[in-house]
Motif scaffolding. Structure first.
Motif, PDB file in Angstrom:
ATOM      1  N   PHE B 138       0.782  -1.232   0.000  1.00  0.00           N
ATOM      2  CA  PHE B 138       0.000   0.000   0.000  1.00  0.00           C
ATOM      3  C   PHE B 138       0.820   1.291   0.000  1.00  0.00           C
ATOM      4  CE2 PHE B 138      -2.987  -2.934   2.485  1.00  0.00           C
ATOM      5  CZ  PHE B 138      -3.561  -3.406   1.314  1.00  0.00           C
ATOM      6  N   LEU B 139       2.121   1.169   0.123  1.00  0.00           N
ATOM      7  CA  LEU B 139       2.935   2.381   0.093  1.00  0.00           C
ATOM      8  C   LEU B 139       2.771   3.056  -1.280  1.00  0.00           C
ATOM      9  CD1 LEU B 139       6.593   2.462   1.231  1.00  0.00           C
ATOM     10  CD2 LEU B 139       6.120   2.935  -1.131  1.00  0.00           C
ATOM     11  N   ARG B 140       2.734   4.391  -1.285  1.00  0.00           N
ATOM     12  CA  ARG B 140       2.579   5.124  -2.538  1.00  0.00           C
ATOM     13  C   ARG B 140       3.736   6.095  -2.704  1.00  0.00           C
ATOM     14  NH1 ARG B 140      -0.249   1.567  -3.499  1.00  0.00           N
ATOM     15  NH2 ARG B 140      -2.498   1.495  -3.507  1.00  0.00           N
ATOM     16  N   PHE B 141       4.433   5.970  -3.820  1.00  0.00           N
ATOM     17  CA  PHE B 141       5.500   6.921  -4.094  1.00  0.00           C
ATOM     18  C   PHE B 141       4.948   8.124  -4.848  1.00  0.00           C
ATOM     19  CE2 PHE B 141       8.426   3.183  -3.825  1.00  0.00           C
ATOM     20  CZ  PHE B 141       9.260   3.700  -2.836  1.00  0.00           C
ATOM     21  N   TRP B 212      -0.540  12.317 -12.581  1.00  0.00           N
ATOM     22  CA  TRP B 212      -0.433  10.861 -12.414  1.00  0.00           C
ATOM     23  C   TRP B 212      -1.411  10.367 -11.364  1.00  0.00           C
ATOM     24  CZ3 TRP B 212       1.348   7.324 -15.478  1.00  0.00           C
ATOM     25  CH2 TRP B 212       2.359   7.639 -16.403  1.00  0.00           C
ATOM     26  N   GLN B 213      -1.481  11.115 -10.263  1.00  0.00           N
ATOM     27  CA  GLN B 213      -2.395  10.681  -9.209  1.00  0.00           C
ATOM     28  C   GLN B 213      -3.841  10.730  -9.685  1.00  0.00           C
ATOM     29  OE1 GLN B 213      -1.583  12.417  -5.388  1.00  0.00           O
ATOM     30  NE2 GLN B 213       0.604  11.973  -5.529  1.00  0.00           N
ATOM     31  N   TRP B 216      -4.506   7.699 -11.862  1.00  0.00           N
ATOM     32  CA  TRP B 216      -4.636   6.495 -11.037  1.00  0.00           C
ATOM     33  C   TRP B 216      -6.006   6.449 -10.351  1.00  0.00           C
ATOM     34  CZ3 TRP B 216      -3.786   1.774  -9.821  1.00  0.00           C
ATOM     35  CH2 TRP B 216      -3.890   1.290  -8.504  1.00  0.00           C
ATOM     36  N   MET B 246      -2.699   7.037   1.166  1.00  0.00           N
ATOM     37  CA  MET B 246      -2.924   6.479  -0.172  1.00  0.00           C
ATOM     38  C   MET B 246      -3.760   7.447  -0.991  1.00  0.00           C
ATOM     39  SD  MET B 246      -3.782   2.628   1.063  1.00  0.00           S
ATOM     40  CE  MET B 246      -3.753   1.849  -0.548  1.00  0.00           C
ATOM     41  N   CYS B 247      -3.214   7.874  -2.132  1.00  0.00           N
ATOM     42  CA  CYS B 247      -3.881   8.963  -2.849  1.00  0.00           C
ATOM     43  C   CYS B 247      -5.275   8.577  -3.325  1.00  0.00           C
ATOM     44  CB  CYS B 247      -3.009   9.458  -4.000  1.00  0.00           C
ATOM     45  SG  CYS B 247      -2.602   8.199  -5.206  1.00  0.00           S
ATOM     46  N   GLU B 248      -5.470   7.311  -3.742  1.00  0.00           N
ATOM     47  CA  GLU B 248      -6.782   6.965  -4.294  1.00  0.00           C
ATOM     48  C   GLU B 248      -7.869   6.915  -3.227  1.00  0.00           C
ATOM     49  OE1 GLU B 248      -4.283   4.882  -4.052  1.00  0.00           O
ATOM     50  OE2 GLU B 248      -4.932   2.866  -3.485  1.00  0.00           O
TER      51      GLU B 248
END
Ligand code: SF4
Lengths: 454, 261
Positions: B138-141, B212-213, B216, B246-248
């Motif tokens: 679940f890590l988000r770069f 990008w986010q 996604w 988590m961006c989503e």
């Protein structure tokens, strides 16, 4: 059309494909390339329907030349159409992968013009990924029925896993609903993949640098509930596919009516999620518990019990097999005990080499005793005695009677039957019975019926 | 038998480092005793027992580490990984007792889950590995100027367990993973890895990254099948505490453009 819009359309079109796993191949990272693979697969997100997102799952195109009755993308259905370019798709995959959103790509496609042309475009996208971006992550590609075997071979050299969807569980249903697809167009590539993948494994054993053909094997998917096949038919077919084509997985997808068609269930039909769940449980029993399809279902009982998981059903039918002594029984027998899975069975076998196991030891090992306690002995003693009603109560699957708040909108706090609750619960609730009461009524009836069978 | 020891009512206080903990094991053998508690500095005030301060000594620590190494990877990793657990009081004592069990019974001690100390050590290791695995998932770069950065809020000190996975997966990338709870960061730059003490990481807004986010998020939304909606299943697999990073899982900001339904 901008990329975001395309992505939305082509993800939406692919979402009914259920196989979103990245499993089956272990590949550490390599200097000079991007990515790695873990055999167990890695999920990266979970959508509000509770499904794992592991791969960028999209269609290359949804502009289909075919007209399969059960499919949203059928030619005669009116919906927005889009296609990627190979480079767009490759860049998208890399951008998502670097951010740890995904394990890789799951690429499938509608028939864009002809099967061969579609496959060529898919192959080009994968070639860019593997060769130009040196992408070392997971790729699952679905072959297009009717494509040239040479294209299947090229695809297999780029992808980790290939799949050919069997779509419907019988030839009759296929003829009826997917007139453009032939059974042979599905089984022939399946056979080809099985042969080439086995050959490539042999080569790799001898020569480490031999090209790998679909190292994570192949899988397939079939739609459940669109056509009249019984669970027994489906499970027998599943077992045969595992044996004949060495499939890694068979996926089931509960039919969700997307288009009105007189040959198909009405648009208001609820997707048979509980049935799908039971089939997956039975599938696990085939793959990890040494059960055969014939042991689980027979002519007299052609369908899985909605209220009991298939292993419990088997246990109820075979009282003579129990109790199983945890200190001496072989692993295969432990695996037949309701509540003991492969992990617990392994831990029991390891731990009992060092010490006798009683109830406290089993608890520490992490064995869930709710069900198991009625089917085992520890040093000859039965850990629990229950009345038939108590045992039956422990065996019933609470998921079949699940009620919960789903929050379909922000102000929605009313409890409802959960999507995978038994159809009887949904029906009663739809007739106006309060959900909690509906669940209880159905449970009581299931309990009475089960006690009678024990 | 060297395992003979009595249980004392003395608590060991050590400096909280892994080397310090290994010295506690050493002490326990030297004195043929099992302490009543083993406390890092954060827990030290609470103890009811008499106190013995255990000095950290590199030579002793190395001797114990070598001994654990001889007991095989299962025992060694269980203790080293269990030690990263940072939520359970009493975990140090449980690991010390498990180490003694392993020295007495050999590598098989790892499988003696019927034993209370072995079971607890196993549970500690499993909790830490479980959380580390969640972060692998679940890590988000986010990307800033060619460098990837991620923020996490773990219960346990999982950075050392993330290192191998991400270094192997992203061999050509520079990246930073910031553990905001423990004030530490894993920095990989020019193929070198460092752990840094760090209090904050606030990357500046960046339009390309925001695009990008947004892509996604749009993909993520399009995947959901409404007829199968099952928020409970989602939360079982993806516990809520991971959502903030988590961006989503974030609601759309007002100006995020038109949405299709
Ligand atoms: S070929 Fe595939 S995409 Fe096209 S209509 Fe049939 S199932 Fe749908």
């Amino acid at each position: 059309m901008d990329l975001a819009q395309k992505l939305e359309i082509l993800a939406d079109s692919a979402k009914y494909d259920v196989a979103c796993t990245s499993s089956g191949v272990d590949r550490p990272g390599r200097h000079g390339s991007l990515g790695s693979c873990a055999a167990a697969g890695i999920c990266h997100a979970f959508t509000p329907d509770g499904r794992c997102v592991s791969l960028l799952k999209v269609l290359y195109s949804n502009a289909c030349a075919y007209d399969c009755g059960y499919c949203v993308n059928r030619r005669s259905n009116d919906r927005p159409r889009a296609s990627f370019t190979p480079r767009e798709l490759a860049e998208l995959t890399i951008g998502f992968y670097r951010r740890n959103y995904i394990e890789g790509l799951f690429l499938s496609s509608a028939v864009l013009g002809s099967p061969d042309r579609t496959m060529e475009l898919m192959i080009e996208a994968l070639r860019i990924l593997r060769q130009e971006y040196r992408f070392n992550g997971y790729i699952h590609a679905k072959t297009i029925p009717g494509a040239d075997p040479l294209l299947v071979e090229r695809l297999g050299l780029l992808a980790d896993r290939l799949s050919v969807n069997i779509e419907l569980p019988s030839e009759g249903s296929l003829r009826e609903l997917a007139p453009d697809k032939k059974k042979s167009a599905i089984l022939r590539p399946m056979g080809q993949i099985a042969v080439q993948s086995a050959a490539s494994r042999r080569d790799l054993a001898v020569y480490k640098r031999a090209p790998a053909f679909a190292p994570a094997g192949q899988s397939t998917q079939m739609i459940i509930g669109a056509t009249p096949e019984s669970d027994r038919h489906i499970l027998n077919l599943t077992e045969a596919l595992y044996k004949k084509y060495a499939l890694k997985r068979v996926f089931f997808s509960a039919y969700l009516p997307v288009v009105a068609d007189r040959r198909l269930p009405a648009l208001t039909t609820r997707p048979p999620l509980l049935r799908e769940h039971r089939l997956y449980q039975a599938d696990w029993l085939l793959r990890y518990y040494h059960f055969s399809a014939g042991e689980l279902l027979n002519e007299a009982e052609p369908n899985l019990d909605p209220y009991l998981d298939p292993k419990c059903t088997w246990a109820v039918r075979h009282p003579e097999f129990f109790p199983v002594e945890v200190n001496t029984a072989p692993r295969e027998e432990l695996l037949r005990v309701p509540g003991i899975g492969p992990k617990s069975a392994l831990r029991i076998v390891q731990a009992r080499r060092m010490q006798r196991l009683g109830l406290p030891e089993l608890k520490r090992i992490g064995v869930v005793l709710k069900r198991a306690q009625y089917f085992i002995t520890c040093n000859g003693h039965a850990p629990a005695r229950g009345t038939r009603a108590e045992i039956a109560g422990a065996l019933l699957d609470p998921g079949a009677f699940g009620i919960g708040v789903q929050q379909l909108s922000l102000d929605d706090f009313a409890p409802k039957p959960l999507p995978a609750a038994a159809p009887a619960v949904h029906e009663l609730a739809a007739q106006g019975v309060a959900p909690a009461q509906a669940a209880q009524l159905v449970r009581e009836e299931a309990l009475t019926c089960l006690v009678r069978r024990m | 038998m060297p395992g003979q020891a009595h249980v004392t009512d003395t608590a060991y206080h050590y400096d909280g480092t892994f080397a310090g903990f290994l010295c506690c094991i050493f002490e326990s053998y030297a004195r043929r005793e099992i302490p009543a508690d083993v406390c890092p500095p954060q827990q030290a005030q609470l103890t009811l027992y008499g106190v013995r301060d255990i000095a950290t000594d590199a030579t002793r620590a190395r001797r114990v580490a070598a001994g654990l190494g001889r007991l095989g990877p299962a025992v060694r990793d269980r203790i080293a990984t269990g030690f990263l657990h940072s939520a359970a009081p009493g975990k140090d004592l449980a690991l010390l007792r498990f180490a003694r069990l392993a020295f007495a019974r050999g590598p098989q001690a790892a499988q003696m889950l019927g034993d209370a100390d072995a079971a607890e050590a196993f549970a500690l290791e499993r909790a830490v590995l479980g959380e580390a695995h969640h972060y692998i998932e679940f890590l988000r770069f986010e990307e800033r100027g060619g460098m990837l950065g991620a923020v996490i809020h773990p219960k346990h000190c999982v950075l050392p367990l993330l290192r191998g996975h991400f270094c192997s997966r992203l061999p050509g990338e520079d990246f930073l993973i910031f553990d905001a709870v423990h004030g530490a960061a894993l920095l990989r730059q020019n193929r070198r890895v460092q752990y840094l003490a760090m209090q904050r990481y606030e990357p500046a807004p960046d339009t390309e990254e925001a695009d990008w986010q947004a892509l996604w998020k749009r993909f993520f939304r399009a995947l959901t099948i409404e007829e199968r909606r099952n928020a409970r299943a989602q939360q079982t697999h993806l516990p809520r505490r991971f959502w903030p990073d988590m961006c989503e899982m974030q609601p759309d900001a007002p100006g995020d453009g038109p949405k299709h339904t």
